[in-house]
Design a protein around this motif. Structure first.
Motif, PDB file in Angstrom:
ATOM      1  N   VAL A 158       3.528  -2.632  -2.684  1.00  0.00           N
ATOM      2  CA  VAL A 158       4.132  -2.795  -1.362  1.00  0.00           C
ATOM      3  C   VAL A 158       5.607  -2.481  -1.503  1.00  0.00           C
ATOM      4  O   VAL A 158       6.317  -3.128  -2.271  1.00  0.00           O
ATOM      5  CB  VAL A 158       3.938  -4.232  -0.819  1.00  0.00           C
TER       6      VAL A 158
ATOM      7  N   GLY B 157      -1.278   3.595  -3.192  1.00  0.00           N
ATOM      8  CA  GLY B 157      -2.338   2.908  -2.466  1.00  0.00           C
ATOM      9  C   GLY B 157      -2.011   1.457  -2.209  1.00  0.00           C
ATOM     10  O   GLY B 157      -0.862   1.061  -2.096  1.00  0.00           O
ATOM     11  N   SER B 158      -3.021   0.639  -2.141  1.00  0.00           N
ATOM     12  CA  SER B 158      -2.862  -0.759  -1.741  1.00  0.00           C
ATOM     13  C   SER B 158      -2.367  -1.654  -2.872  1.00  0.00           C
ATOM     14  O   SER B 158      -2.228  -2.849  -2.686  1.00  0.00           O
ATOM     15  CB  SER B 158      -4.180  -1.300  -1.205  1.00  0.00           C
TER      16      SER B 158
ATOM     17  N   LYS C   1      -2.827  -5.877   8.052  1.00  0.00           N
ATOM     18  CA  LYS C   1      -3.183  -5.098   6.886  1.00  0.00           C
ATOM     19  C   LYS C   1      -3.623  -3.717   7.335  1.00  0.00           C
ATOM     20  O   LYS C   1      -4.353  -3.574   8.306  1.00  0.00           O
ATOM     21  CB  LYS C   1      -4.320  -5.782   6.120  1.00  0.00           C
ATOM     22  N   GLY C   2      -3.148  -2.713   6.637  1.00  0.00           N
ATOM     23  CA  GLY C   2      -3.531  -1.362   7.005  1.00  0.00           C
ATOM     24  C   GLY C   2      -2.918  -0.355   6.059  1.00  0.00           C
ATOM     25  O   GLY C   2      -2.314  -0.703   5.059  1.00  0.00           O
ATOM     26  N   GLU C   3      -3.063   0.897   6.402  1.00  0.00           N
ATOM     27  CA  GLU C   3      -2.550   1.977   5.586  1.00  0.00           C
ATOM     28  C   GLU C   3      -1.887   2.994   6.496  1.00  0.00           C
ATOM     29  O   GLU C   3      -2.404   3.311   7.564  1.00  0.00           O
ATOM     30  CB  GLU C   3      -3.706   2.629   4.830  1.00  0.00           C
ATOM     31  N   VAL C   4      -0.745   3.488   6.073  1.00  0.00           N
ATOM     32  CA  VAL C   4      -0.019   4.483   6.849  1.00  0.00           C
ATOM     33  C   VAL C   4       0.106   5.741   6.008  1.00  0.00           C
ATOM     34  O   VAL C   4       0.493   5.686   4.847  1.00  0.00           O
ATOM     35  CB  VAL C   4       1.394   3.970   7.226  1.00  0.00           C
ATOM     36  N   GLY C   5      -0.222   6.855   6.596  1.00  0.00           N
ATOM     37  CA  GLY C   5      -0.081   8.139   5.915  1.00  0.00           C
ATOM     38  C   GLY C   5       0.497   9.158   6.881  1.00  0.00           C
ATOM     39  O   GLY C   5       0.204   9.117   8.079  1.00  0.00           O
TER      40      GLY C   5
END
Length: 54
Positions: free
Chosen positions: A45, A41-42, A4-8
């Protein structure tokens, strides 16, 4: 176990607008896996696939 994470990312593009738009229309394919298509955002997907050399 899941990841789980976020990519920017922020990139600078040196290309005419029409050529850049054409990339999104013809060479970038997306699939919605979860959430709202226009969600940020989350909550959504998406799977992005770029086809090189078309």
């Amino acid at each position: 176990m899941g990841l789980k994470g976020e990519v920017g990312v922020e990139i600078e593009i040196h290309s005419p607008a029409l050529k850049f738009f054409n990339l999104f229309v013809t060479q970038l394919h997306t699939k919605l896996h979860q959430g709202d298509w226009h969600g940020v955002g989350s909550h959504s997907v998406k799977h992005w696939t770029y086809t090189l050399g078309v």
